[in-house]
Design a protein around this motif. Structure first.
Motif, PDB file in Angstrom:
ATOM      1  N   GLY A  31      34.356  40.105  31.727  1.00 13.12           N
ATOM      2  CA  GLY A  31      35.219  40.695  32.725  1.00 13.12           C
ATOM      3  C   GLY A  31      36.270  39.711  33.188  1.00 13.12           C
ATOM      4  N   GLY A  32      36.719  39.905  34.429  1.00  9.59           N
ATOM      5  CA  GLY A  32      37.803  39.102  34.982  1.00  9.59           C
ATOM      6  C   GLY A  32      37.508  37.626  35.035  1.00  9.59           C
ATOM      7  N   ASN A  33      36.257  37.251  35.304  1.00 10.16           N
ATOM      8  CA  ASN A  33      35.985  35.833  35.462  1.00 10.16           C
ATOM      9  C   ASN A  33      35.871  35.089  34.137  1.00 10.16           C
ATOM     10  OD1 ASN A  33      33.437  36.600  34.702  1.00 10.16           O
ATOM     11  ND2 ASN A  33      32.524  36.292  36.704  1.00 10.16           N
ATOM     12  N   GLU A  34      35.863  35.756  33.026  1.00  9.78           N
ATOM     13  CA  GLU A  34      35.911  35.078  31.728  1.00  9.78           C
ATOM     14  C   GLU A  34      37.228  34.312  31.609  1.00  9.78           C
ATOM     15  OE1 GLU A  34      34.894  33.851  27.797  1.00  9.78           O
ATOM     16  OE2 GLU A  34      33.749  34.428  29.566  1.00  9.78           O
ATOM     17  N   THR A  35      38.286  34.868  32.159  1.00  9.73           N
ATOM     18  CA  THR A  35      39.575  34.190  32.184  1.00  9.73           C
ATOM     19  C   THR A  35      39.458  32.869  32.938  1.00  9.73           C
ATOM     20  OG1 THR A  35      40.738  36.302  32.132  1.00  9.73           O
ATOM     21  CG2 THR A  35      41.983  34.410  32.925  1.00  9.73           C
ATOM     22  N   SER A  61      25.926  26.133  29.089  1.00  8.96           N
ATOM     23  CA  SER A  61      24.566  26.438  29.546  1.00  8.96           C
ATOM     24  C   SER A  61      24.489  26.641  31.063  1.00  8.96           C
ATOM     25  CB  SER A  61      23.596  25.325  29.118  1.00  8.96           C
ATOM     26  OG  SER A  61      23.926  24.120  29.762  1.00  8.96           O
ATOM     27  N   VAL A  62      25.574  26.340  31.771  1.00  6.40           N
ATOM     28  CA  VAL A  62      25.607  26.498  33.218  1.00  6.40           C
ATOM     29  C   VAL A  62      26.730  27.464  33.565  1.00  6.40           C
ATOM     30  CG1 VAL A  62      25.946  25.282  35.416  1.00  6.40           C
ATOM     31  CG2 VAL A  62      24.783  24.123  33.532  1.00  6.40           C
ATOM     32  N   ASN A  63      26.460  28.429  34.438  1.00 10.34           N
ATOM     33  CA  ASN A  63      27.491  29.363  34.868  1.00 10.34           C
ATOM     34  C   ASN A  63      28.635  28.580  35.515  1.00 10.34           C
ATOM     35  OD1 ASN A  63      28.954  31.214  36.732  1.00 10.34           O
ATOM     36  ND2 ASN A  63      27.472  32.695  35.954  1.00 10.34           N
ATOM     37  N   PHE A  64      29.879  28.948  35.222  1.00 10.50           N
ATOM     38  CA  PHE A  64      31.028  28.193  35.722  1.00 10.50           C
ATOM     39  C   PHE A  64      31.070  28.139  37.240  1.00 10.50           C
ATOM     40  CE2 PHE A  64      32.814  32.431  35.902  1.00 10.50           C
ATOM     41  CZ  PHE A  64      33.667  32.385  36.996  1.00 10.50           C
ATOM     42  N   CYS A  65      30.446  29.075  37.896  1.00  6.32           N
ATOM     43  CA  CYS A  65      30.410  29.079  39.364  1.00  6.32           C
ATOM     44  C   CYS A  65      29.586  27.918  39.914  1.00  6.32           C
ATOM     45  CB  CYS A  65      29.844  30.398  39.875  1.00  6.32           C
ATOM     46  SG  CYS A  65      30.818  31.824  39.370  1.00  6.32           S
ATOM     47  N   GLU A  66      28.780  27.290  39.071  1.00  2.06           N
ATOM     48  CA  GLU A  66      27.945  26.169  39.485  1.00  2.06           C
ATOM     49  C   GLU A  66      28.483  24.832  38.989  1.00  2.06           C
ATOM     50  OE1 GLU A  66      23.898  27.022  38.315  1.00  2.06           O
ATOM     51  OE2 GLU A  66      24.120  29.099  38.931  1.00  2.06           O
ATOM     52  N   GLY A  73      34.717  32.850  44.823  1.00  7.71           N
ATOM     53  CA  GLY A  73      34.576  33.862  45.861  1.00  7.71           C
ATOM     54  C   GLY A  73      33.432  34.794  45.508  1.00  7.71           C
ATOM     55  N   ARG A  74      32.592  35.052  46.459  1.00  7.41           N
ATOM     56  CA  ARG A  74      31.439  35.935  46.229  1.00  7.41           C
ATOM     57  C   ARG A  74      31.867  37.371  45.931  1.00  7.41           C
ATOM     58  NH1 ARG A  74      27.086  32.812  45.564  1.00  7.41           N
ATOM     59  NH2 ARG A  74      26.947  31.177  47.114  1.00  7.41           N
ATOM     60  N   ARG A  75      32.953  37.801  46.534  1.00  6.87           N
ATOM     61  CA  ARG A  75      33.380  39.193  46.387  1.00  6.87           C
ATOM     62  C   ARG A  75      33.812  39.520  44.957  1.00  6.87           C
ATOM     63  NH1 ARG A  75      38.432  41.786  49.529  1.00  6.87           N
ATOM     64  NH2 ARG A  75      38.338  43.835  48.590  1.00  6.87           N
ATOM     65  N   HIS A  76      34.668  38.678  44.398  1.00  7.90           N
ATOM     66  CA  HIS A  76      35.199  38.942  43.054  1.00  7.90           C
ATOM     67  C   HIS A  76      34.611  38.024  41.989  1.00  7.90           C
ATOM     68  CE1 HIS A  76      38.168  41.676  44.660  1.00  7.90           C
ATOM     69  NE2 HIS A  76      38.549  40.756  45.520  1.00  7.90           N
ATOM     70  N   GLN A  77      33.847  37.032  42.404  1.00  7.97           N
ATOM     71  CA  GLN A  77      33.319  36.007  41.503  1.00  7.97           C
ATOM     72  C   GLN A  77      34.443  35.399  40.664  1.00  7.97           C
ATOM     73  OE1 GLN A  77      29.784  37.155  39.390  1.00  7.97           O
ATOM     74  NE2 GLN A  77      28.569  36.971  41.235  1.00  7.97           N
ATOM     75  N   ARG A  78      35.490  34.996  41.362  1.00 14.10           N
ATOM     76  CA  ARG A  78      36.626  34.315  40.744  1.00 14.10           C
ATOM     77  C   ARG A  78      36.782  32.962  41.420  1.00 14.10           C
ATOM     78  NH1 ARG A  78      40.231  37.775  38.039  1.00 14.10           N
ATOM     79  NH2 ARG A  78      40.947  35.804  37.183  1.00 14.10           N
ATOM     80  N   VAL A  79      37.317  32.002  40.702  1.00 17.55           N
ATOM     81  CA  VAL A  79      37.483  30.655  41.234  1.00 17.55           C
ATOM     82  C   VAL A  79      38.512  30.669  42.360  1.00 17.55           C
ATOM     83  CG1 VAL A  79      38.211  28.296  40.703  1.00 17.55           C
ATOM     84  CG2 VAL A  79      36.832  29.583  39.060  1.00 17.55           C
ATOM     85  N   THR A  80      38.118  30.142  43.526  1.00 19.22           N
ATOM     86  CA  THR A  80      39.019  30.057  44.670  1.00 19.22           C
ATOM     87  C   THR A  80      39.378  28.612  45.011  1.00 19.22           C
ATOM     88  OG1 THR A  80      37.160  30.061  46.226  1.00 19.22           O
ATOM     89  CG2 THR A  80      38.170  32.204  45.697  1.00 19.22           C
ATOM     90  N   HIS A  81      38.519  27.656  44.662  1.00 22.08           N
ATOM     91  CA  HIS A  81      38.753  26.245  44.962  1.00 22.08           C
ATOM     92  C   HIS A  81      38.425  25.395  43.730  1.00 22.08           C
ATOM     93  CE1 HIS A  81      38.321  27.848  49.003  1.00 22.08           C
ATOM     94  NE2 HIS A  81      38.745  26.699  49.513  1.00 22.08           N
ATOM     95  N   LEU A  82      39.294  24.458  43.449  1.00 19.34           N
ATOM     96  CA  LEU A  82      39.025  23.436  42.447  1.00 19.34           C
ATOM     97  C   LEU A  82      39.240  22.108  43.158  1.00 19.34           C
ATOM     98  CD1 LEU A  82      38.242  22.764  39.583  1.00 19.34           C
ATOM     99  CD2 LEU A  82      40.643  22.961  38.917  1.00 19.34           C
ATOM    100  N   LEU A 100      44.062  30.755  36.768  1.00 23.28           N
ATOM    101  CA  LEU A 100      43.082  30.877  37.862  1.00 23.28           C
ATOM    102  C   LEU A 100      43.740  31.655  38.997  1.00 23.28           C
ATOM    103  CD1 LEU A 100      41.651  27.244  37.784  1.00 23.28           C
ATOM    104  CD2 LEU A 100      40.596  29.317  36.841  1.00 23.28           C
ATOM    105  N   SER A 101      43.934  32.930  38.785  1.00 19.70           N
ATOM    106  CA  SER A 101      44.778  33.745  39.663  1.00 19.70           C
ATOM    107  C   SER A 101      44.253  33.927  41.082  1.00 19.70           C
ATOM    108  CB  SER A 101      45.040  35.108  39.017  1.00 19.70           C
ATOM    109  OG  SER A 101      43.816  35.758  38.755  1.00 19.70           O
ATOM    110  N   PHE A 102      42.999  33.593  41.353  1.00 18.92           N
ATOM    111  CA  PHE A 102      42.462  33.696  42.706  1.00 18.92           C
ATOM    112  C   PHE A 102      42.404  32.332  43.403  1.00 18.92           C
ATOM    113  CE2 PHE A 102      41.491  37.814  41.242  1.00 18.92           C
ATOM    114  CZ  PHE A 102      41.174  38.607  42.332  1.00 18.92           C
ATOM    115  N   LEU A 103      42.911  31.296  42.741  1.00 15.44           N
ATOM    116  CA  LEU A 103      42.834  29.942  43.276  1.00 15.44           C
ATOM    117  C   LEU A 103      43.643  29.818  44.564  1.00 15.44           C
ATOM    118  CD1 LEU A 103      41.471  27.279  42.354  1.00 15.44           C
ATOM    119  CD2 LEU A 103      43.700  26.594  41.466  1.00 15.44           C
ATOM    120  N   ARG A 104      42.986  29.303  45.605  1.00  8.23           N
ATOM    121  CA  ARG A 104      43.636  29.093  46.903  1.00  8.23           C
ATOM    122  C   ARG A 104      43.758  27.604  47.235  1.00  8.23           C
ATOM    123  NH1 ARG A 104      44.396  33.528  49.517  1.00  8.23           N
ATOM    124  NH2 ARG A 104      44.382  32.731  51.634  1.00  8.23           N
ATOM    125  N   TYR A 105      42.940  26.777  46.610  1.00 12.82           N
ATOM    126  CA  TYR A 105      42.878  25.360  46.948  1.00 12.82           C
ATOM    127  C   TYR A 105      42.733  24.558  45.660  1.00 12.82           C
ATOM    128  CZ  TYR A 105      40.971  21.141  49.224  1.00 12.82           C
ATOM    129  OH  TYR A 105      40.742  19.869  49.677  1.00 12.82           O
TER     130      TYR A 105
END
Length: 186
Positions: A31-35, A61-66, A73-82, A100-105
């Motif tokens: 889905g969207g977070n594969e991008t 082997s580790v989900n990118f969210c970790e 972001g929990r709502r969309h599971q998209r990267v918000t901070h790097l 990383l279209s949801f990146l805020r920071y």
């Protein structure tokens, strides 16, 4: 008979439970977070030296969210901070950062990134904070940051940038702070 039903349920659970977990983990990387996952891996590929090994968590082997320095972001599971400052990372900034279209920071300050600021950073329309200071970034500041309507802070100090701060950048209405771009920090 009830022990037979309990045993049957236990067997069915043992068969179905791994399927449920594997399906949910596949769904979380599709889905969207594969991008986002691919963009982060492309970012990692541009890092040529990682003295503290922080990028070792960035693997399949580790989900990118970790992954270290990544917040999603929990709502969309998209990267918000790097957030990767003070790590002595050596490399250049991948143009794939713009995916990383949801990146805020974005904070990669106090490292050893070189090369130019990729134009694709302009694609980060939700970006509010951009910290690139204390690196070895060269070239000019991109002329048109106008798509960054929400940007509040851009920190570019102590790089090897040339030229002046572009007029469109200085006139962004949301911008609260911006650092001098020249190597002399005038």
């Amino acid at each position: 008979m009830s022990s037979f039903v309990a045993s049957l349920c236990l067997c069915i659970s043992a068969i179905l439970l791994p399927l449920v977990y594997s399906t949910s983990s596949v769904a979380s990387t599709n889905g969207g977070n594969e991008t986002d996952r691919v963009a982060l891996l492309k970012f990692k590929a541009k890092i040529t030296h990682d003295p503290f090994g922080v990028m070792t968590s960035w693997n399949h082997s580790v989900n990118f969210c970790e992954w270290y320095g990544v917040t999603y972001g929990r709502r969309h599971q998209r990267v918000t901070h790097l957030n990767l400052p003070y790590l002595n990372l050596v490399g250049s900034i991948s143009p794939h950062i713009g995916n990383l279209s949801f990146l805020r920071y974005l904070n990669i300050a106090n490292n050893i990134f070189s090369g130019e600021i990729p134009l694709e950073i302009r694609s980060l329309c939700r970006l509010k904070y951009l910290y690139l200071s204390y690196n070895s970034i060269t070239g000019k500041i991109p002329e048109d940051f106008s798509p960054l309507l929400e940007i509040e802070i851009i920190s570019l100090a102590r790089n090897n940038l040339s030229g002046v701060i572009p007029h469109p950048l200085a006139n962004l209405s949301s911008l609260k702070v911006h650092a001098t771009a020249t190597s002399q920090d005038n």
